[in-house]
Enzyme design. Sequence first.
Site, PDB file in Angstrom:
ATOM      1  N   HIS A   1      -3.894   2.234  -1.656  1.00  7.18           N
ATOM      2  CA  HIS A   1      -4.867   1.275  -1.112  1.00  7.18           C
ATOM      3  C   HIS A   1      -5.684   0.572  -2.188  1.00  7.18           C
ATOM      4  O   HIS A   1      -6.041  -0.594  -2.021  1.00  7.18           O
ATOM      5  CB  HIS A   1      -5.782   1.965  -0.096  1.00  7.18           C
ATOM      6  CG  HIS A   1      -5.055   2.342   1.151  1.00  7.18           C
ATOM      7  ND1 HIS A   1      -4.732   1.437   2.130  1.00  7.18           N
ATOM      8  CD2 HIS A   1      -4.547   3.532   1.557  1.00  7.18           C
ATOM      9  CE1 HIS A   1      -4.068   2.042   3.095  1.00  7.18           C
ATOM     10  NE2 HIS A   1      -3.947   3.314   2.775  1.00  7.18           N
TER      11      HIS A   1
ATOM     12  N   ASP B   1      -5.759  -3.352  -2.415  1.00  9.44           N
ATOM     13  CA  ASP B   1      -6.961  -4.186  -2.387  1.00  9.44           C
ATOM     14  C   ASP B   1      -6.955  -5.186  -3.545  1.00  9.44           C
ATOM     15  O   ASP B   1      -7.364  -6.337  -3.387  1.00  9.44           O
ATOM     16  CB  ASP B   1      -8.222  -3.330  -2.446  1.00  9.44           C
ATOM     17  CG  ASP B   1      -8.495  -2.612  -1.135  1.00  9.44           C
ATOM     18  OD1 ASP B   1      -7.878  -2.972  -0.110  1.00  9.44           O
ATOM     19  OD2 ASP B   1      -9.329  -1.685  -1.140  1.00  9.44           O
TER      20      ASP B   1
ATOM     21  N   ASN C   1       0.823  -1.217   0.000  1.00 10.05           N
ATOM     22  CA  ASN C   1       0.000   0.000   0.000  1.00 10.05           C
ATOM     23  C   ASN C   1       0.852   1.260   0.000  1.00 10.05           C
ATOM     24  O   ASN C   1       0.486   2.250  -0.627  1.00 10.05           O
ATOM     25  CB  ASN C   1      -0.927   0.031   1.217  1.00 10.05           C
ATOM     26  CG  ASN C   1      -2.070  -0.946   1.101  1.00 10.05           C
ATOM     27  OD1 ASN C   1      -2.300  -1.539   0.056  1.00 10.05           O
ATOM     28  ND2 ASN C   1      -2.792  -1.133   2.186  1.00 10.05           N
TER      29      ASN C   1
ATOM     30  N   GLU D   1      -3.698  -7.426   6.050  1.00  3.91           N
ATOM     31  CA  GLU D   1      -3.198  -8.179   4.907  1.00  3.91           C
ATOM     32  C   GLU D   1      -2.943  -9.642   5.268  1.00  3.91           C
ATOM     33  O   GLU D   1      -2.182 -10.330   4.598  1.00  3.91           O
ATOM     34  CB  GLU D   1      -1.927  -7.536   4.335  1.00  3.91           C
ATOM     35  CG  GLU D   1      -0.703  -7.673   5.191  1.00  3.91           C
ATOM     36  CD  GLU D   1      -0.551  -6.602   6.262  1.00  3.91           C
ATOM     37  OE1 GLU D   1       0.372  -6.732   7.069  1.00  3.91           O
ATOM     38  OE2 GLU D   1      -1.346  -5.647   6.315  1.00  3.91           O
TER      39      GLU D   1
END
Length: 124
Positions: A7, A11, A2, A38
């Site tokens: 982000h 994802d 990230n 994570e």
Amino acid sequence: YNDTYGHLQGDQALQAVAKVLKSTFQRPGDYPFRLGGEEFGVIITDSECKNSRAMGEKVRTNIENLKMEHKGSKVAQVLTVSIGGICIVPNADMGDDALIHAADTNLYAAKERGRNQVVFGNKL
């Protein structure tokens, strides 16, 4: 991941990892799940420890083979995972916390040994 890509791409990386888990663990007694952040967990039933470790290694290899760029990694130029597991036949006296703690200890051992590897144990 990230920190390097943001982000949204983080994802997407998590979704790619989840797909590898889903495609690897397809037996009726296998249960992959997300722990948060994570981290993922997998409960594997009716399996010898060496087979469970081999499944962990298959996941590690399959994620590395996705070849998802990861310029921020100190380990590889692609996304990798460290895997810690515990091989044990649970009983009624064992709590969830003890099992998760043992697996987490092995995860940190994998990270301390250089990341992108699988460490399994058989003791709580």
